[in-house]
Scaffold this active site. Structure first.
Site, short mmCIF file in Angstrom:
data_model
loop_
_atom_site.label_atom_id
_atom_site.label_comp_id
_atom_site.label_asym_id
_atom_site.label_seq_id
_atom_site.Cartn_x
_atom_site.Cartn_y
_atom_site.Cartn_z
N LYS A 16 54.75 50.28 36.78
CA LYS A 16 53.91 49.72 37.84
C LYS A 16 53.72 48.24 37.58
CE LYS A 16 49.30 50.85 38.27
NZ LYS A 16 48.60 49.55 38.08
N ASP B 208 52.01 50.66 33.22
CA ASP B 208 51.90 49.28 33.73
C ASP B 208 52.75 48.31 32.93
OD1 ASP B 208 50.13 49.32 35.91
OD2 ASP B 208 48.39 49.47 34.60
N ASP C 145 47.11 49.40 32.21
CA ASP C 145 46.70 48.29 31.33
C ASP C 145 45.18 48.14 31.33
OD1 ASP C 145 46.45 47.21 33.86
OD2 ASP C 145 47.63 45.40 33.45
N SER C 146 44.49 49.02 32.08
CA SER C 146 43.03 49.13 31.94
C SER C 146 42.67 49.50 30.51
CB SER C 146 42.46 50.17 32.91
OG SER C 146 43.16 51.39 32.80
N GLU D 38 44.54 49.08 45.77
CA GLU D 38 43.22 49.07 45.12
C GLU D 38 42.25 48.23 45.93
OE1 GLU D 38 43.10 48.28 40.90
OE2 GLU D 38 40.91 48.06 40.92
N GLU E 115 52.05 44.42 39.45
CA GLU E 115 51.05 43.95 40.42
C GLU E 115 51.55 42.74 41.20
OE1 GLU E 115 47.31 43.22 38.45
OE2 GLU E 115 47.24 45.23 37.57
O1 KIV Z 1 45.34 49.93 34.83
C1 KIV Z 1 44.86 50.83 35.54
O2 KIV Z 1 44.18 51.75 35.08
C2 KIV Z 1 45.12 50.77 36.96
C3 KIV Z 1 44.30 51.67 37.85
C4 KIV Z 1 42.98 51.06 38.07
C5 KIV Z 1 44.98 51.96 39.13
O3 KIV Z 1 45.92 50.02 37.41
#
Ligand code: KIV
Length: 264
Positions: free
Chosen positions: A112, A84, A45-46, A181, A114
């Site tokens: 994934k 994510d 989600d970056s 992280e 969080e």
């Molecule tokens: O969203 C993302 O790119 C991430 C990485 C920083 C691990 O979660």
């Protein structure tokens, strides 16, 4: 490289072979990463920052993640695709299943999410529905408004102990992987030893089973100041392909991350 699965990563942890992971959000860059031997592609989600230009990952939606997962999955023939679950899309077990099912049907092989201590029931519920989960711990960017900034996590003994216990509880709840992280090296080492499931690190030192970076950061494409854990692989590479190949080689031989990319 044969298609990477969770079993591949578990076997690599057992044998002590490190694995490499990078983000990708589209088919062209997923192809690049896939063909250079990266085991895990994260549709992170970056993309909220890197692709959409937001200042955090908070605005990203499940539909955004599905669109980018479909683009990446078409090119990720060998790498495993992890996506994510975005901000506030897994607040309850029911909501988590609905969000994760859409993302799996778009082409993800692992989702994934969080968090730490509150996640075990959600992880168990997803696993019961056939959805493998990687839990992102430590600095969790979706919680930036709670943390009040992007800071190293787990420096204090109490927080470090609660992260170790959370990792053990999440494994017991059925988590397939963990991602750490911005945590001190020693804590990442302890967590990696405390669980049998693979642990990926970003700013977590050299003891984790795998490493991950945001592709656009390591190709030096993103503007502004980079976090300490980012290495510019374009500095000594003629092409992006060479840069990614170098990153994979350095993860595998333990050269990356060096002390200059880690927190003590
Ligand atoms: O969203 C993302 O790119 C991430 C990485 C920083 C691990 O979660």
């Amino acid at each position: 490289m044969a298609k990477v699965t969770l079993k591949t990563l578990a076997d690599m942890k057992q044998s002590g072979e490190k694995f490499a992971s990078l983000t990708a959000y589209d088919a062209t860059l997923a192809h690049l990463v896939n063909t250079q031997g990266v085991e895990v592609i994260l549709v992170g989600d970056s993309l909220g920052n890197v692709i959409q230009g937001n200042s955090s990952t908070v605005p990203v939606t499940v539909d955004d993640m599905c669109y980018h997962t479909r683009c990446v999955a078409r090119a990720a023939h060998d790498s495993m695709v992890m996506t994510d679950l975005p901000f506030a899309s897994y607040a309850t077990e029911e909501q988590a299943v609905i969000s994760a099912a859409k993302i799996m049907q778009a082409g993800a092989e692992v989702v994934k999410l969080e968090g730490e201590g509150w996640l075990p029931p959600i992880v168990t519920c997803l696993r019961q529905q056939g959805i493998p989960v990687c839990v992102h711990m430590g600095l969790t960017p979706q919680f930036v408004n709670v943390f009040g900034g992007y800071k190293v996590q787990g420096r204090e003994e109490e927080r470090a102990n609660s992260m170790i216990q959370a990792a053990i509880d999440l494994q017991a709840a059925g988590a397939a992987m963990l991602l750490l992280e911005c945590v001190p090296n020693d804590l990442a080492r302890e967590i990696t030893k405390a669980v049998d499931i693979p642990v990926i690190g970003i700013g977590a030192g050299d003891a984790t089973d795998g490493q991950i970076l945001v592709l656009h950061d390591m190709l030096h494409l993103t503007a502004g100041r980079k976090p300490k854990f980012v290495k510019n692989y374009m500095q000594d590479s003629a092409t992006p392909q060479e840069a990614v190949a170098r990153y994979v080689a350095e993860v595998k031989d333990g050269t990356f991350p060096g002390p200059e990319h880690s927190f003590n």
